[in-house]
Design a protein around this motif. Structure first.
Motif, PDB file in Angstrom:
ATOM      1  N   ASP A 286     -16.945 -15.377 -71.371  1.00  0.00           N
ATOM      2  CA  ASP A 286     -18.353 -15.932 -71.202  1.00  0.00           C
ATOM      3  C   ASP A 286     -18.970 -15.592 -69.731  1.00  0.00           C
ATOM      4  OD1 ASP A 286     -18.940 -16.851 -73.532  1.00  0.00           O
ATOM      5  OD2 ASP A 286     -18.382 -18.736 -73.462  1.00  0.00           O
TER       6      ASP A 286
ATOM      7  N   ARG B 281     -19.410 -11.918 -69.349  1.00  0.00           N
ATOM      8  CA  ARG B 281     -20.288 -11.347 -70.263  1.00  0.00           C
ATOM      9  C   ARG B 281     -21.671 -11.032 -69.731  1.00  0.00           C
ATOM     10  NH1 ARG B 281     -20.015 -12.229 -75.746  1.00  0.00           N
ATOM     11  NH2 ARG B 281     -18.744 -14.463 -75.312  1.00  0.00           N
TER      12      ARG B 281
ATOM     13  N   ASN C 126     -25.485 -11.153 -68.967  1.00  0.00           N
ATOM     14  CA  ASN C 126     -26.353 -12.252 -69.149  1.00  0.00           C
ATOM     15  C   ASN C 126     -27.711 -11.951 -68.772  1.00  0.00           C
ATOM     16  OD1 ASN C 126     -27.240 -14.709 -69.452  1.00  0.00           O
ATOM     17  ND2 ASN C 126     -25.943 -16.210 -68.611  1.00  0.00           N
TER      18      ASN C 126
ATOM     19  N   ASP D 162     -31.679 -20.594 -69.998  1.00  0.00           N
ATOM     20  CA  ASP D 162     -30.266 -20.187 -70.514  1.00  0.00           C
ATOM     21  C   ASP D 162     -30.433 -19.599 -71.965  1.00  0.00           C
ATOM     22  OD1 ASP D 162     -27.730 -20.052 -70.508  1.00  0.00           O
ATOM     23  OD2 ASP D 162     -27.179 -21.927 -71.452  1.00  0.00           O
TER      24      ASP D 162
ATOM     25  N   GLU E 195     -29.430 -17.078 -73.626  1.00  0.00           N
ATOM     26  CA  GLU E 195     -28.234 -16.734 -74.544  1.00  0.00           C
ATOM     27  C   GLU E 195     -27.283 -17.866 -74.713  1.00  0.00           C
ATOM     28  OE1 GLU E 195     -27.049 -12.338 -73.891  1.00  0.00           O
ATOM     29  OE2 GLU E 195     -28.173 -12.857 -72.265  1.00  0.00           O
TER      30      GLU E 195
ATOM     31  N   ILE F 258     -25.080 -19.123 -72.625  1.00  0.00           N
ATOM     32  CA  ILE F 258     -23.843 -18.767 -72.116  1.00  0.00           C
ATOM     33  C   ILE F 258     -23.339 -20.175 -71.282  1.00  0.00           C
ATOM     34  CG2 ILE F 258     -22.495 -17.487 -70.341  1.00  0.00           C
ATOM     35  CD1 ILE F 258     -23.921 -14.970 -71.712  1.00  0.00           C
TER      36      ILE F 258
END
Length: 498
Positions: free
Chosen positions: A214, A217, A219, A231, A233, A235
């Motif tokens: 995470d 990833r 973002n 936020d 997504e 994550i």
């Protein structure tokens, strides 16, 4: 109508010219940026990252060069893909380029405010680093804890021996994770945190692995500051939940220790937790419980994941290359014999084993894109300008596979390091899996000892075979991207006596 259309045209034209002049001025202020792909409006080159940014950026560097600019949303990003440029960044301009670009996931539970890995190079960061270097990672401390590492590795060998007797396959990454985690937990808490035979072990490993994925990833919130608070997504919310699970474990251990310290005649453990509690009780100390838990998250997540993934990749490459496996086992048998347990002092006499670890780290660096740096002020690199506040990514994965440096760079050839002085300790920029300069990974000395000892012990105590008649050519050697580079399919192999 004709006059109004004319004035409308004049207004639009003037506005466009004004915007172009502003952009030209901004570009001029930034100086001559390194080359890179032409950015799309708003999104820039975001779509070029793909699901494996280390590979995508390496491919782009073949077109635009080893020092490259990408516009990722609103973030100017400088990408480094060669040893020569890495030396400019990590050594010659280390001070100016030692800031941190904090990814949004790390803002979970205010982690970035007390994290040694993510703090800027300020007074607080220096204090935490000195604390860890002095009380965990110095040569003297590591020498004194040698018996503990030996004990944890022997527990690993005993566990594998049980599986050997029953013919069961062993999940190498999971077994190595438990060994590394319990070594750290004994250093910090004087207890084992997990058990090799416990079902909760896999849950703990999955928790750490998911945090790494995470955090690494891509973002949208990192590239478009205006949408970061929502936020989009999810994550940051996921990482918050995972951090909370770790904080709950650490809270329980801290509370237990505080209760025992309050009792009369209770002997001190004198481990890292006792040291931190002593520091926090000093008048005027900036170290509070949140800081301690944040430091523990850094130590446990990074320390256990990187060591276990490196060992898993080393064993995978050896099983994928049986001749290298045979050479390594022959060296160990000739140097140590068959009756004696491997000790840390034996590693110096095993040059091929050391070469295996270097070759593994070259092909599978634990952190493929070193943690993102941030330019504290504008600076010039090789005739190009790195603008202030630019994000700087060093692609250690690409540097380790650079055909201008390495012969047959995608093949596993440990012998390339025999007779070579190239090492991974931050002085040789063609091999920088742990970084270099002032932001080099502080846990490198411990990881170095632990990986070599575990690997030598596994090869010394057992022969290994793939399950269900699988051939080396059928092995899945793919990886999945995150802060660390993990195998897509965990390595499960059968130990054989002898």
């Amino acid at each position: 109508m004709e006059y109004s259309s004319f004035f409308l045209w004049i207004s639009v034209t003037c506005s466009c010219i004004y915007v172009l002049l502003l952009l030209a001025k901004k570009r001029s202020d930034q100086g001559r940026l390194p080359p890179g792909p032409f950015p799309l409006p708003i999104v820039g080159s975001l779509f070029k990252l793909g699901n494996k940014p280390n590979e995508s950026l390496a491919q782009l560097s073949t077109t635009y060069g080893p020092l490259m600019t990408l516009k990722l949303g609103y973030v100017t990003t400088i990408v480094v893909s060669s040893a020569k440029i890495a030396k400019e960044i990590l050594q010659k301009n280390d001070k100016v380029l030692s800031g941190r670009t904090v990814v949004d996931a790390i803002r979970a539970l205010r982690h970035h405010e007390a994290s040694m890995a993510w703090l800027p190079p300020n007074t607080r960061w220096r204090r935490l680093r000195v604390l860890c270097n002095t009380h965990i990672f110095t040569t003297q401390r590591l020498d004194s804890s040698q018996d503990l590492r030996q004990k944890k590795v022997q527990e690993l060998i005993n566990y594998i021996g049980e599986n050997c007797r029953t013919g069961r396959a062993v999940d190498i990454g999971k077994a190595a994770f438990v060994t590394a985690l319990n070594l750290i937990s004994n250093t910090v808490f004087s207890i084992d945190l997990v058990d090799l035979n416990s079902k909760s072990t896999q849950e703990f490993k999955d928790l750490v692995s998911e945090i790494m994925v995470d955090v690494g990833r891509p973002n949208l919130g990192d590239y478009f500051p205006l949408i970061r608070p929502i936020d989009l997504e999810g994550i940051r919310r996921r990482v918050t939940a995972k951090f909370q699970k770790l904080h709950t474990i650490f809270d329980q251990l801290i509370d237990q220790r505080l209760r025992s310290r309050s009792l009369p005649d209770t002997p001190r453990r004198d481990d890292f937790l006792d040291l931190l509690l002593d520091q926090s009780e000093v008048s005027g100390s900036e170290l509070d419980r949140h800081d301690i838990k944040t430091l523990f998250v850094d130590i446990f997540v990074a320390g256990s994941d990187t060591s276990s993934s490196t060992l898993e990749w080393a064993m995978s490459e050896l099983l994928h290359n049986p001749q290298a496996m045979a050479t390594a086992r022959s060296e160990i048998a000739e140097t140590i014999g068959t009756e004696k347990q491997v000790e840390e002092s034996d590693i110096a006499g095993l040059p091929y084993l050391q070469a295996i670890v270097k070759e593994t780290l070259r092909l599978h660096p634990p952190v493929p894109l070193l943690l993102p740096r941030r330019a504290e002020s504008s600076t010039e690199i090789c005739g190009f300008t790195i603008p202030k506040h630019a994000q700087v990514l060093v692609n250690a994965w690409a540097i380790g596979r650079d055909m201008n440096t390495w012969v047959d760079p995608t093949s596993f050839i440990p012998g390339r390091f025999l007779g070579s002085e190239v090492d991974f300790k931050g002085r040789d920029f063609e091999l920088i899996p742990f970084g270099a300069g002032r932001r080099i990974c502080p846990g490198l000395p411990l990881a170095n000892r632990m990986v070599h000892l575990m690997l030598a012990s596994l090869l010394h105590s057992f022969a290994w075979k793939l399950p269900d008649g699988m051939t080396p050519q059928e092995m899945d050697m793919s990886d999945k991207f995150g802060i660390t580079l993990q195998k897509t399919v965990p390595l499960c192999v059968v130990p054989v006596q002898g």
